[in-house]
Design a protein around this motif. Structure first.
Motif, mmCIF file in Angstrom:
data_model
loop_
_atom_site.group_PDB
_atom_site.id
_atom_site.type_symbol
_atom_site.label_atom_id
_atom_site.label_comp_id
_atom_site.label_asym_id
_atom_site.label_seq_id
_atom_site.Cartn_x
_atom_site.Cartn_y
_atom_site.Cartn_z
ATOM 1 N N ILE A 177 0.527 -1.391 0.093
ATOM 2 C CA ILE A 177 -0.067 0.015 -0.286
ATOM 3 C C ILE A 177 0.850 0.965 0.457
ATOM 4 O O ILE A 177 0.924 2.524 -0.499
ATOM 5 C CB ILE A 177 -0.696 0.227 1.298
ATOM 6 N N LEU A 178 1.431 1.567 0.849
ATOM 7 C CA LEU A 178 3.056 2.389 0.740
ATOM 8 C C LEU A 178 4.073 1.896 1.367
ATOM 9 O O LEU A 178 3.619 1.332 2.103
ATOM 10 C CB LEU A 178 2.063 3.332 2.145
ATOM 11 N N CYS A 179 4.704 3.291 1.293
ATOM 12 C CA CYS A 179 6.378 2.200 2.085
ATOM 13 C C CYS A 179 6.376 2.828 3.378
ATOM 14 O O CYS A 179 7.142 2.384 4.696
ATOM 15 C CB CYS A 179 7.310 3.880 1.282
ATOM 16 N N LEU A 180 6.230 4.155 3.905
ATOM 17 C CA LEU A 180 6.448 4.619 4.891
ATOM 18 C C LEU A 180 4.971 5.353 5.565
ATOM 19 O O LEU A 180 4.076 6.801 5.535
ATOM 20 C CB LEU A 180 7.198 6.149 5.286
ATOM 21 N N VAL A 181 4.588 5.121 7.350
ATOM 22 C CA VAL A 181 3.527 5.877 7.300
ATOM 23 C C VAL A 181 3.940 6.351 8.628
ATOM 24 O O VAL A 181 4.509 6.084 9.674
ATOM 25 C CB VAL A 181 2.364 4.393 8.317
ATOM 26 N N ASN A 182 3.586 8.062 8.550
ATOM 27 C CA ASN A 182 4.477 8.796 8.961
ATOM 28 C C ASN A 182 3.724 9.829 9.990
ATOM 29 O O ASN A 182 4.607 10.403 11.212
ATOM 30 C CB ASN A 182 4.959 9.727 7.925
ATOM 31 N N HIS A 183 2.805 9.441 10.475
ATOM 32 C CA HIS A 183 2.074 10.224 11.126
ATOM 33 C C HIS A 183 0.847 9.565 12.184
ATOM 34 O O HIS A 183 0.194 8.512 11.571
ATOM 35 C CB HIS A 183 1.660 11.178 10.945
ATOM 36 N N ASN A 184 0.631 9.846 13.008
ATOM 37 C CA ASN A 184 0.225 8.917 14.175
ATOM 38 C C ASN A 184 -1.625 9.176 13.776
ATOM 39 O O ASN A 184 -2.844 8.110 14.374
ATOM 40 C CB ASN A 184 0.139 9.543 15.820
ATOM 41 N N ASP A 185 -2.188 10.351 13.607
ATOM 42 C CA ASP A 185 -3.189 10.598 12.473
ATOM 43 C C ASP A 185 -3.948 9.746 11.571
ATOM 44 O O ASP A 185 -4.999 9.660 11.527
ATOM 45 C CB ASP A 185 -3.271 12.205 13.046
ATOM 46 N N ASN A 186 -2.644 9.277 11.248
ATOM 47 C CA ASN A 186 -3.081 8.552 9.619
ATOM 48 C C ASN A 186 -4.489 7.450 9.680
ATOM 49 O O ASN A 186 -3.918 6.509 11.102
ATOM 50 C CB ASN A 186 -1.622 7.860 9.452
ATOM 51 N N GLU A 187 -4.908 7.303 8.701
ATOM 52 C CA GLU A 187 -6.221 5.941 8.996
ATOM 53 C C GLU A 187 -5.717 5.042 8.305
ATOM 54 O O GLU A 187 -5.594 6.357 6.626
ATOM 55 C CB GLU A 187 -7.165 7.215 9.411
ATOM 56 N N PHE A 188 -6.422 4.051 8.107
ATOM 57 C CA PHE A 188 -6.627 3.244 6.797
ATOM 58 C C PHE A 188 -7.257 2.209 7.136
ATOM 59 O O PHE A 188 -7.148 1.441 7.861
ATOM 60 C CB PHE A 188 -4.619 1.812 6.831
ATOM 61 N N ILE A 189 -9.146 2.068 6.170
ATOM 62 C CA ILE A 189 -9.778 1.828 6.897
ATOM 63 C C ILE A 189 -10.219 0.595 6.000
ATOM 64 O O ILE A 189 -10.311 1.407 4.453
ATOM 65 C CB ILE A 189 -10.897 2.771 7.165
ATOM 66 N N GLY A 190 -10.846 -0.503 5.530
ATOM 67 C CA GLY A 190 -10.814 -1.288 5.038
ATOM 68 C C GLY A 190 -10.248 -1.310 2.942
ATOM 69 O O GLY A 190 -10.359 -1.308 2.163
ATOM 70 N N CYS A 191 -8.932 -1.023 3.614
ATOM 71 C CA CYS A 191 -7.360 -1.737 2.596
ATOM 72 C C CYS A 191 -7.115 -2.229 2.552
ATOM 73 O O CYS A 191 -6.606 -3.222 3.246
ATOM 74 C CB CYS A 191 -6.466 -0.544 3.987
ATOM 75 N N GLU A 192 -6.298 -3.103 1.012
ATOM 76 C CA GLU A 192 -6.347 -3.764 0.716
ATOM 77 C C GLU A 192 -5.009 -4.614 -0.141
ATOM 78 O O GLU A 192 -5.447 -4.082 -1.051
ATOM 79 C CB GLU A 192 -7.421 -5.242 -0.105
ATOM 80 N N SER A 193 -3.985 -5.234 0.529
ATOM 81 C CA SER A 193 -3.311 -5.585 -0.678
ATOM 82 C C SER A 193 -3.150 -6.956 -1.164
ATOM 83 O O SER A 193 -2.953 -7.625 -0.058
ATOM 84 C CB SER A 193 -1.956 -5.003 0.142
ATOM 85 N N TYR A 194 -2.896 -7.311 -2.624
ATOM 86 C CA TYR A 194 -2.475 -8.588 -3.075
ATOM 87 C C TYR A 194 -1.723 -9.075 -4.041
ATOM 88 O O TYR A 194 -1.132 -9.847 -3.907
ATOM 89 C CB TYR A 194 -4.208 -9.156 -4.000
ATOM 90 N N GLY A 195 -0.698 -7.645 -3.959
ATOM 91 C CA GLY A 195 -0.166 -7.891 -4.400
ATOM 92 C C GLY A 195 1.788 -8.411 -3.804
ATOM 93 O O GLY A 195 1.968 -7.842 -2.585
ATOM 94 N N ARG A 196 2.902 -8.768 -4.411
ATOM 95 C CA ARG A 196 4.000 -9.416 -4.006
ATOM 96 C C ARG A 196 4.946 -7.740 -4.782
ATOM 97 O O ARG A 196 5.052 -6.638 -5.056
ATOM 98 C CB ARG A 196 4.785 -10.163 -5.666
ATOM 99 N N VAL A 197 5.966 -7.319 -3.364
ATOM 100 C CA VAL A 197 6.500 -6.093 -3.182
ATOM 101 C C VAL A 197 7.912 -7.672 -3.372
ATOM 102 O O VAL A 197 8.422 -8.115 -2.258
ATOM 103 C CB VAL A 197 6.529 -6.102 -1.855
#
Length: 692
Positions: free
Chosen positions: A596-616
């Motif tokens: 989904i992302l590289c760096l979650v950078n803040h305490n107030d960030n929200e991720f609701i119902g997010c999905e990742s199916y790819g290869r990294v």
């Protein structure tokens, strides 16, 4: 046999013209009545009648009188404000204790009344006007039978709209005029009606399927339509907050539209269950060939007018929107100055200024048309310039319903810091919606370590708010490194939808991405690359956005790329809702990477119902800024109902080795996180949807 007279008076509160049209070409008075004779009068039209016309009966007008369950047809024998209605099969005796209701025009014993969806207008000779022939209903007044005269009061059932139409400038005669709501969402009621009316309250009861929201008026073949006409017609009962749309069709098949009553229209009054009609007169409406952009030359002239601050009227429709009237073929156009050419520096304190030039701040509707064969080359040498089809979209601008064909392309060769997008370089407090890009984009600039952006939109900046709604990228994006070694704010940002998104430092108004989709593959050598937005810097809200594209990166500075298939990095105020990644991510040079992302950078960030199916895939150790969901999260960000079902692996010189993430071990490969990431739990980030 004694004759009884019924005198029918038009209502004192007559709010629609009740002038009549003869129903035969050359009517003749009927023979002497063998029953009841009806005396009828009709009051003048209201003073809002544009031509100050008088309401009169015409010879041959017919009414139906329903008395004691039987219908009788009466016919006018003379013209004028007062007339005599006679019938050789009329009422022979009148008993006031029995019900009597009169209707115009003639109807059935059930008293059916109608505003029909199709109607042919009859113009009165050389007067260029018609009569409304609005349905009326009459009832006897109390205790009014005296000396053989029965007084009956008529009222308008439906309101009448009166318009002055001028189609004299059109290339072909008018054929019909369609009337419908300007917006179905803001419309309540009906334009057409078939059913019955309560004579005492004027309450209506529609027949099954008896209502509709479109009325079409047909002009007669022999009408002189080179001069203005006054058109009167009854309409149903409705409230339309956005007004009405008129569509004039000419005999050559072309259509011309106008919106009227833009501040809203209500066609009836109601108090305590009692209804009354209204007369709605409007001034002259001239129909002329609509403005718009038909050719490449038109488009170039329009762009020049925007940049010079000149009138845009030649390219605007009746709504004031600049519109495309055709697909635009740009073959042979070798140089391009963006629409809204402007220099827009973004400071390190998150403030954007318009340093020079004029952003486009109007409404642009592509109407689903395509731009074709347009090969845009951005060789900009002015720092902080916005560059694209549009340069800068400024506060209040709306751009919608446009397609960039696969025959187009964008090549960025700028030597100075540039925000570049095939649609727009900068979107500043503006709205962009329903845009499809099929044109490849490439970057080979040479500005060094200054911020550069590329995508459908380069930079999105919100002071009061930005909306990017239903932007879809179907094309590939490629990029060289441009001599830029940065992986932060001064790096090169390549995003399928947008390069860089942020807002004013003192504001909480967001940049909104809604329903955006990237299917284009990214093949880049830059520090930040993502399918949706390379940098979600501040107050960026993504909802229902999906990436399907491959993100293949070879940033020359080994171990320094920051990569994510939705975004690379987040700032404060970030909310991702129902965001999905289905594409693979490959870093050939040990870049930091997350599904989904590289760096979650803040305490107030929200991720609701997010999905990742790819290869990294990266040669970094697992969970060292590498994971199926994020590269790293050491913040108390909120995670709810998320899914991490991808895999991780090493690049291994192109012979990738996958770990084999599964339902038992997936929490070990989400990415790097510590105890501060309190929401990173199996309850909040699942391998499969709950219940599966």
């Amino acid at each position: 046999m004694k004759k009884t007279y019924i005198i029918l008076f038009g209502a004192a509160l007559l709010l629609g013209s009740c002038t009549r049209n003869p129903e035969t070409d050359e009517p003749t008075p009927p023979h002497a009545s063998s029953g009841l004779v009806i005396k009828a009068s009709c009051t003048p039209a209201t003073r809002t009648d544009i031509i100050e016309g008088k309401s009169t009966w015409e010879v041959g007008d017919r009414i139906t009188v329903v008395y004691d369950g039987t219908a009788y047809v009466y016919t006018a024998t003379e013209a004028g404000a007062t007339t005599t209605f006679a019938s050789d099969t009329g009422i022979t005796a009148y008993d006031p204790s029995k019900p009597l209701t009169a209707y115009y025009p003639v109807t059935t014993v059930e008293g059916t009344v109608a505003v029909e969806p199709q109607r042919t207008i009859t113009l009165q000779g050389t007067e260029q006007t018609n009569t409304a022939c609005a349905p009326l209903v009459g009832t006897p007044l109390d205790k009014n039978l005296a000396e053989g005269a029965l007084h009956v009061s008529f009222r308008n059932i439906f309101s009448v709209i009166e318009l002055r139409i001028d189609a004299g400038e059109l290339d072909s005669p008018a054929q019909s005029l369609a009337v419908e709501p300007a917006s179905q969402e803001d419309f309540d009621g009906y334009l057409t009606f078939t059913g019955t009316v309560d004579p005492s309250t004027l309450a209506l009861t529609p027949a099954p399927g008896g209502t509709g929201s479109k009325l079409t008026l047909h002009f007669p073949d022999n009408a002189d339509l080179t001069r203005p006409q006054t058109i009167k017609f009854p309409v149903g009962r409705f409230i339309s907050e956005a007004g009405l749309k008129l569509t004039l069709t000419t005999t050559d098949g072309r259509t011309y539209t106008k919106n009227i009553y833009k501040s809203g229209i209500r066609t009836y009054n109601e108090k305590n269950g009692i209804f009354s009609a209204r007369h709605l007169a409007k001034a002259l409406y001239a129909f002329a060939s609509p403005g718009g952009i038909e050719t490449a030359d038109d488009l170039i002239e329009f762009a020049a007018a925007v940049n010079a601050g000149e009138s845009l009227a030649p390219w605007q429709d009746e709504r004031g929107f600049v519109v495309l009237l055709n697909d635009i073929d740009m073959t042979g156009i070798e140089t391009w100055t963006p629409i809204g050419d402007a220099v827009c520096p973004l400071t390190g304190t998150n403030a954007l200024t318009i340093e020079s030039g004029r952003p486009f701040t109007g409404f642009f509707d592509g109407q689903g048309h395509s731009i074709r064969n347009f090969h845009m080359v951005c060789d900009n040498s002015t720092p902080n310039r916005a560059w694209g089809f549009f340069g800068a979209l400024g506060p209040g601008a709306v751009v919608e319903n446009l397609v960039f064909d696969a025959s187009c392309s964008l090549a960025v060769k700028a030597s100075k810091g540039t925000d570049c997008g095939i649609l727009a370089g900068v979107v500043y407090d503006a709205t962009v919606r329903n845009i499809v890009n099929n044109a490849p984009m490439s970057f080979d600039g040479s500005a060094g370590n200054v911020r550069m952006t590329m995508g459908m939109v380069g930079l999105a900046f919100a002071s009061k708010g930005v909306v990017l709604d239903r932007l879809t990228n179907e094309a590939a994006l490629t990029s060289e490194d441009g001599g830029n070694t940065g992986n932060g704010a001064t790096g090169i940002h390549v995003g399928g939808i947008c390069g860089f998104s942020t807002n004013l430092a003192s504001s909480a108004n967001p940049v909104i991405f809604n329903g955006c989709i990237n299917r284009g593959d990214l093949t880049t050598k830059v520090g930040r690359a993502s399918g949706i937005v390379a940098a979600a810097n501040r107050y960026t809200h993504l909802t229902d956005c999906t990436n399907y594209g491959l993100n293949d990166n070879a940033f020359p500075r080994s171990g320094y790329a920051r990569l994510g298939n939705i975004t690379c990095i987040t700032g404060p105020g970030i909310k991702f809702t129902n965001v999905v990644n289905r594409g693979d991510l490959i870093s050939r040079t040990k870049g930091a990477a997350g599904g989904i992302l590289c760096l979650v950078n803040h305490n107030d960030n929200e991720f609701i119902g997010c999905e990742s199916y790819g290869r990294v895939i990266s040669d970094r150790p697992d969970n060292d800024y590498k994971g199926t969901f994020f590269g790293q999260c050491k913040k108390a960000a909120k995670f709810r109902n998320c899914i991490a079902q991808g895999d991780v692996g090493t690049y291994n010189g192109g012979d990738c080795i996958m770990t084999g993430v599964n339902a038992d071990n997936y929490m070990d490969y989400l990415g790097a996180y510590d105890a501060s990431a309190v929401d990173v739990t199996p309850a909040n980030i699942l391998y499969r949807p709950a219940g599966n």
